[in-house]
Design a protein around this motif. Structure first.
Motif, PDB file in Angstrom:
ATOM      1  N   CYS A 132      -4.945   3.580  -2.773  1.00  0.00           N
ATOM      2  CA  CYS A 132      -3.812   2.391  -2.267  1.00  0.00           C
ATOM      3  C   CYS A 132      -3.609   3.508  -0.871  1.00  0.00           C
ATOM      4  CB  CYS A 132      -2.427   2.786  -2.963  1.00  0.00           C
ATOM      5  SG  CYS A 132      -2.295   1.718  -4.065  1.00  0.00           S
TER       6      CYS A 132
ATOM      7  N   ALA B 115       1.175  -1.125  -0.264  1.00  0.00           N
ATOM      8  CA  ALA B 115      -0.037  -0.143   0.242  1.00  0.00           C
ATOM      9  C   ALA B 115       0.877   1.252   0.456  1.00  0.00           C
ATOM     10  CB  ALA B 115      -0.760  -0.509   1.416  1.00  0.00           C
TER      11      ALA B 115
ATOM     12  N   LEU C 260      -6.614   1.902   1.037  1.00  0.00           N
ATOM     13  CA  LEU C 260      -5.926   0.490   1.899  1.00  0.00           C
ATOM     14  C   LEU C 260      -5.013   0.778   2.891  1.00  0.00           C
ATOM     15  CD1 LEU C 260      -5.853  -2.377   1.148  1.00  0.00           C
ATOM     16  CD2 LEU C 260      -4.478  -2.130  -1.043  1.00  0.00           C
ATOM     17  N   PHE C 261      -3.928   1.412   2.617  1.00  0.00           N
ATOM     18  CA  PHE C 261      -2.867   1.765   3.815  1.00  0.00           C
ATOM     19  C   PHE C 261      -4.069   1.611   4.829  1.00  0.00           C
ATOM     20  CE2 PHE C 261      -0.922   4.542   6.268  1.00  0.00           C
ATOM     21  CZ  PHE C 261       0.788   3.723   6.862  1.00  0.00           C
TER      22      PHE C 261
END
Length: 89
Positions: A47, A28, A50-51
């Motif tokens: 991303c 990520a 998602l992190f």
């Protein structure tokens, strides 16, 4: 040993979840950095989200690991006895 109450007393492979979270965290961060540098704000945002999700999961996993054998039983701890809702058989 199957007792029929697995959904209630299921055990989680917390160490495996920890390492998979770390792997996801690395990807990520990598994806957020690369897509930011390439000028793809949509993918960089995806991303980044998602992190954040991976960080929450990692926090929960670490919390459960630090709670001790109730959440991270070793090989010497037998499966939990089924909960019969306060009734004894």
């Amino acid at each position: 040993m199957r007792t029929g109450n697995e959904p209630v007393n299921a055990r989680s492979a917390l160490r495996l979840r920890f390492w998979l979270s770390m792997w996801g965290l690395l990807w990520a961060v990598f994806g957020t950095t690369v897509f930011s540098l390439l000028g793809s704000p949509g993918w960089a945002t995806a991303c980044g989200v998602l992190f954040l999700i991976v960080m929450v999961d990692l926090t929960v996993v670490l919390h459960h690991i630090h709670q001790g054998p109730h959440w991270q039983p070793g090989r010497s701890i037998p499966p939990y006895e089924p909960d019969h809702g306060g009734r004894r058989r």
